[in-house]
Design an enzyme around this catalytic site. Sequence first.
Site, PDB file in Angstrom:
ATOM      1  N   ARG A 116     -10.254   0.990   8.253  1.00 48.86           N
ATOM      2  CA  ARG A 116      -9.751  -0.537   8.479  1.00 48.86           C
ATOM      3  C   ARG A 116     -10.922  -1.074   9.113  1.00 48.86           C
ATOM      4  O   ARG A 116     -10.893  -2.324   9.502  1.00 48.86           O
ATOM      5  CB  ARG A 116      -8.655  -0.452   9.492  1.00 48.86           C
ATOM      6  CG  ARG A 116      -7.564  -0.454   8.990  1.00 48.86           C
ATOM      7  CD  ARG A 116      -6.580  -0.203  10.043  1.00 48.86           C
ATOM      8  NE  ARG A 116      -5.436  -0.951   9.765  1.00 48.86           N
ATOM      9  CZ  ARG A 116      -4.115  -0.556   9.238  1.00 48.86           C
ATOM     10  NH1 ARG A 116      -4.287   0.722   8.552  1.00 48.86           N
ATOM     11  NH2 ARG A 116      -3.352  -1.336   9.046  1.00 48.86           N
ATOM     12  N   ARG A 168      -1.299  -8.900  13.145  1.00 52.27           N
ATOM     13  CA  ARG A 168      -1.853  -7.749  12.220  1.00 52.27           C
ATOM     14  C   ARG A 168      -2.551  -8.594  11.144  1.00 52.27           C
ATOM     15  O   ARG A 168      -3.638  -7.936  10.707  1.00 52.27           O
ATOM     16  CB  ARG A 168      -0.627  -6.888  11.825  1.00 52.27           C
ATOM     17  CG  ARG A 168      -0.232  -6.086  12.666  1.00 52.27           C
ATOM     18  CD  ARG A 168       1.460  -5.335  12.178  1.00 52.27           C
ATOM     19  NE  ARG A 168       1.543  -5.011  11.035  1.00 52.27           N
ATOM     20  CZ  ARG A 168       2.654  -4.556  10.416  1.00 52.27           C
ATOM     21  NH1 ARG A 168       3.755  -5.210  11.012  1.00 52.27           N
ATOM     22  NH2 ARG A 168       2.490  -4.002   9.184  1.00 52.27           N
ATOM     23  N   ARG A 216      10.434  -1.176  11.474  1.00 53.42           N
ATOM     24  CA  ARG A 216       9.298  -0.891  12.216  1.00 53.42           C
ATOM     25  C   ARG A 216       9.000  -1.685  13.540  1.00 53.42           C
ATOM     26  O   ARG A 216       9.415  -2.976  13.374  1.00 53.42           O
ATOM     27  CB  ARG A 216       8.169  -0.907  11.498  1.00 53.42           C
ATOM     28  CG  ARG A 216       7.688   0.403  11.026  1.00 53.42           C
ATOM     29  CD  ARG A 216       6.681   0.521   9.777  1.00 53.42           C
ATOM     30  NE  ARG A 216       5.484  -0.123  10.225  1.00 53.42           N
ATOM     31  CZ  ARG A 216       4.456  -0.265   9.566  1.00 53.42           C
ATOM     32  NH1 ARG A 216       4.409   0.481   8.307  1.00 53.42           N
ATOM     33  NH2 ARG A 216       3.400  -0.873   9.800  1.00 53.42           N
ATOM     34  N   LYS A 228       0.928  -1.225  -0.158  1.00 51.38           N
ATOM     35  CA  LYS A 228       0.063  -0.095   0.146  1.00 51.38           C
ATOM     36  C   LYS A 228       0.747   1.154  -0.060  1.00 51.38           C
ATOM     37  O   LYS A 228       0.664   2.199  -0.909  1.00 51.38           O
ATOM     38  CB  LYS A 228      -0.937  -0.097   1.101  1.00 51.38           C
ATOM     39  CG  LYS A 228      -1.954  -1.030   1.326  1.00 51.38           C
ATOM     40  CD  LYS A 228      -2.895  -1.113   2.547  1.00 51.38           C
ATOM     41  CE  LYS A 228      -2.119  -1.011   3.856  1.00 51.38           C
ATOM     42  NZ  LYS A 228      -1.462  -2.354   4.127  1.00 51.38           N
ATOM     43  N   ARG A 279      11.666  -5.587   5.653  1.00 52.84           N
ATOM     44  CA  ARG A 279      11.375  -4.107   5.263  1.00 52.84           C
ATOM     45  C   ARG A 279      12.216  -3.264   6.266  1.00 52.84           C
ATOM     46  O   ARG A 279      12.549  -3.404   7.403  1.00 52.84           O
ATOM     47  CB  ARG A 279       9.786  -3.844   5.655  1.00 52.84           C
ATOM     48  CG  ARG A 279       9.579  -2.358   5.418  1.00 52.84           C
ATOM     49  CD  ARG A 279       8.088  -1.825   5.404  1.00 52.84           C
ATOM     50  NE  ARG A 279       7.427  -2.339   6.540  1.00 52.84           N
ATOM     51  CZ  ARG A 279       6.232  -2.147   6.846  1.00 52.84           C
ATOM     52  NH1 ARG A 279       5.226  -1.590   5.908  1.00 52.84           N
ATOM     53  NH2 ARG A 279       5.662  -2.580   7.673  1.00 52.84           N
TER      54      ARG A 279
HETATM   55  P1  AP5 Z   1       4.716  -1.528   2.015  1.00 50.40           P
HETATM   56  O1  AP5 Z   1       4.494  -0.989   0.800  1.00 50.40           O
HETATM   57  O2  AP5 Z   1       5.589  -1.024   3.331  1.00 50.40           O
HETATM   58  O3  AP5 Z   1       3.430  -2.306   2.426  1.00 50.40           O
HETATM   59  P2  AP5 Z   1       2.052  -1.738   3.109  1.00 50.40           P
HETATM   60  O4  AP5 Z   1       1.186  -2.494   2.627  1.00 50.40           O
HETATM   61  O5  AP5 Z   1       2.200  -0.314   3.258  1.00 50.40           O
HETATM   62  O6  AP5 Z   1       2.314  -2.623   4.566  1.00 50.40           O
HETATM   63  P3  AP5 Z   1       2.086  -1.904   6.091  1.00 50.40           P
HETATM   64  O7  AP5 Z   1       2.809  -2.953   6.828  1.00 50.40           O
HETATM   65  O8  AP5 Z   1       2.315  -0.563   6.259  1.00 50.40           O
HETATM   66  O9  AP5 Z   1       0.616  -2.169   6.179  1.00 50.40           O
HETATM   67  P4  AP5 Z   1      -0.274  -1.939   7.649  1.00 50.40           P
HETATM   68  O10 AP5 Z   1      -1.641  -1.795   7.080  1.00 50.40           O
HETATM   69  O11 AP5 Z   1      -0.030  -3.211   8.342  1.00 50.40           O
HETATM   70  O12 AP5 Z   1       0.345  -0.649   8.479  1.00 50.40           O
HETATM   71  P5  AP5 Z   1       0.107   0.929   8.756  1.00 50.40           P
HETATM   72  O13 AP5 Z   1       1.272   1.501   8.647  1.00 50.40           O
HETATM   73  O14 AP5 Z   1      -1.125   1.044   7.699  1.00 50.40           O
HETATM   74  O15 AP5 Z   1       5.652  -2.810   1.366  1.00 50.40           O
HETATM   75  C1  AP5 Z   1       6.199  -3.821   2.427  1.00 50.40           C
HETATM   76  C2  AP5 Z   1       7.402  -4.513   1.926  1.00 50.40           C
HETATM   77  O16 AP5 Z   1       7.242  -5.395   0.847  1.00 50.40           O
HETATM   78  C3  AP5 Z   1       8.589  -3.377   1.808  1.00 50.40           C
HETATM   79  O17 AP5 Z   1       9.745  -3.855   2.308  1.00 50.40           O
HETATM   80  C4  AP5 Z   1       8.561  -3.281   0.347  1.00 50.40           C
HETATM   81  O18 AP5 Z   1       9.807  -2.799  -0.261  1.00 50.40           O
HETATM   82  C5  AP5 Z   1       8.342  -4.566  -0.063  1.00 50.40           C
HETATM   83  N1  AP5 Z   1       7.358  -4.687  -1.367  1.00 50.40           N
HETATM   84  C6  AP5 Z   1       6.313  -3.801  -1.716  1.00 50.40           C
HETATM   85  N2  AP5 Z   1       5.709  -4.237  -2.828  1.00 50.40           N
HETATM   86  C7  AP5 Z   1       6.203  -5.348  -3.288  1.00 50.40           C
HETATM   87  C8  AP5 Z   1       6.294  -6.024  -4.387  1.00 50.40           C
HETATM   88  N3  AP5 Z   1       5.321  -5.777  -5.428  1.00 50.40           N
HETATM   89  N4  AP5 Z   1       7.050  -7.150  -4.341  1.00 50.40           N
HETATM   90  C9  AP5 Z   1       7.804  -7.441  -3.508  1.00 50.40           C
HETATM   91  N5  AP5 Z   1       8.323  -6.742  -2.696  1.00 50.40           N
HETATM   92  C10 AP5 Z   1       7.443  -5.723  -2.224  1.00 50.40           C
HETATM   93  O19 AP5 Z   1      -0.548   0.685  10.032  1.00 50.40           O
HETATM   94  C11 AP5 Z   1       0.179   0.561  11.226  1.00 50.40           C
HETATM   95  C12 AP5 Z   1      -0.636   0.327  12.350  1.00 50.40           C
HETATM   96  O20 AP5 Z   1      -1.306   1.723  12.649  1.00 50.40           O
HETATM   97  C13 AP5 Z   1      -1.935  -0.895  12.407  1.00 50.40           C
HETATM   98  O21 AP5 Z   1      -1.513  -1.959  13.074  1.00 50.40           O
HETATM   99  C14 AP5 Z   1      -2.703   0.087  13.492  1.00 50.40           C
HETATM  100  O22 AP5 Z   1      -2.113  -0.294  14.824  1.00 50.40           O
HETATM  101  C15 AP5 Z   1      -2.434   1.288  13.141  1.00 50.40           C
HETATM  102  N6  AP5 Z   1      -3.515   2.050  12.191  1.00 50.40           N
HETATM  103  C16 AP5 Z   1      -3.323   2.476  11.013  1.00 50.40           C
HETATM  104  N7  AP5 Z   1      -4.286   3.007  10.525  1.00 50.40           N
HETATM  105  C17 AP5 Z   1      -5.383   2.644  11.428  1.00 50.40           C
HETATM  106  C18 AP5 Z   1      -6.873   3.093  11.043  1.00 50.40           C
HETATM  107  N8  AP5 Z   1      -7.555   3.482  10.137  1.00 50.40           N
HETATM  108  N9  AP5 Z   1      -7.498   2.428  12.192  1.00 50.40           N
HETATM  109  C19 AP5 Z   1      -6.785   2.049  13.431  1.00 50.40           C
HETATM  110  N10 AP5 Z   1      -5.546   1.632  13.414  1.00 50.40           N
HETATM  111  C20 AP5 Z   1      -4.847   2.163  12.537  1.00 50.40           C
HETATM  112 MG    MG Z   2       2.240   1.168   4.920  1.00 54.94          MG
END
Ligand code: AP5
Ligand code: MG
Length: 217
Positions: free
Chosen positions: A88, A171, A160, A13, A127
Amino acid sequence: MRVVVMGPPGAGKGTQSTRLAKAWGVPHVSTGDLLRQAVRQGTNFGRRIEHLLNSGCLISDESMAEILKGRLGRTDCRRGFVLDGYPRTERQAQDLDEMLAGMGASLDWTLLIEVAAEVLVQRLSGRRLCPSCQTIVHVDQLPPGDAERCQNCGTMLVTRADDEESTVRRRLAVYEEQTRPALEHYRRQGKLKVTDGRSTPNQVYERLVSIVQAAHR
Ligand code: AP5
Ligand code: MG
């Protein structure tokens, strides 16, 4: 362009939202980045949510609505945004519709990136994140033998706190239980566009751009 990017942890994402936002000239709004920033700055709110964030649990819908309303209300979001990490829950999807309606706007599309769980654990364990410019990389993409520095701005990369394997598994479970049902909200509205996220980042990006272009024809 007002677009939401959804998908399980590690689906790509952040990687894709950054590129899409740049291409469309709109901000990339990541709720995860906003929360991690609050923790880094040591605000009252940041201190209250740190343990939830690090253990992979969701922050309350009420707090998230307040944060997002503040962010989407800023002038840079007037022409649109790429929203990553929100909604979410079903409640958050409803809150977003209401927020946008209050601004006289509506969402164009929700792009869902699908990737199998085994691939996600491998991606997240490697990552690295730049704490300064938020660039996301995988250790496999870094030049061999070098210190882990951001290729964009030179800052030392970090891991992270929620990328430890047992937390990643939590997660993923939270995503299946609380977030996947929220996709129905957009399916019902005819706004959900699904893509396979297992190919290279460039290929996934090209597919997302074509999906949106085709949808606008
Ligand atoms: P990356 O692009 O970082 O993936 P991502 O989908 O952004 O993963 P996240 O871990 O950020 O998602 P998340 O939803 O758990 O975290 P968020 O920060 O939103 O890619 C991942 C890895 O893969 C990287 O190393 C990249 O290089 C590699 N990669 C990417 N594409 C690739 C491909 N095509 N092929 C190979 N490799 C690839 O949320 C974190 C926390 O915040 C949550 O757990 C929660 O506690 C809180 N939170 C956030 N938003 C809310 C909400 N709306 N409500 C409640 N709590 C929330
Ligand atoms: Mg992310």
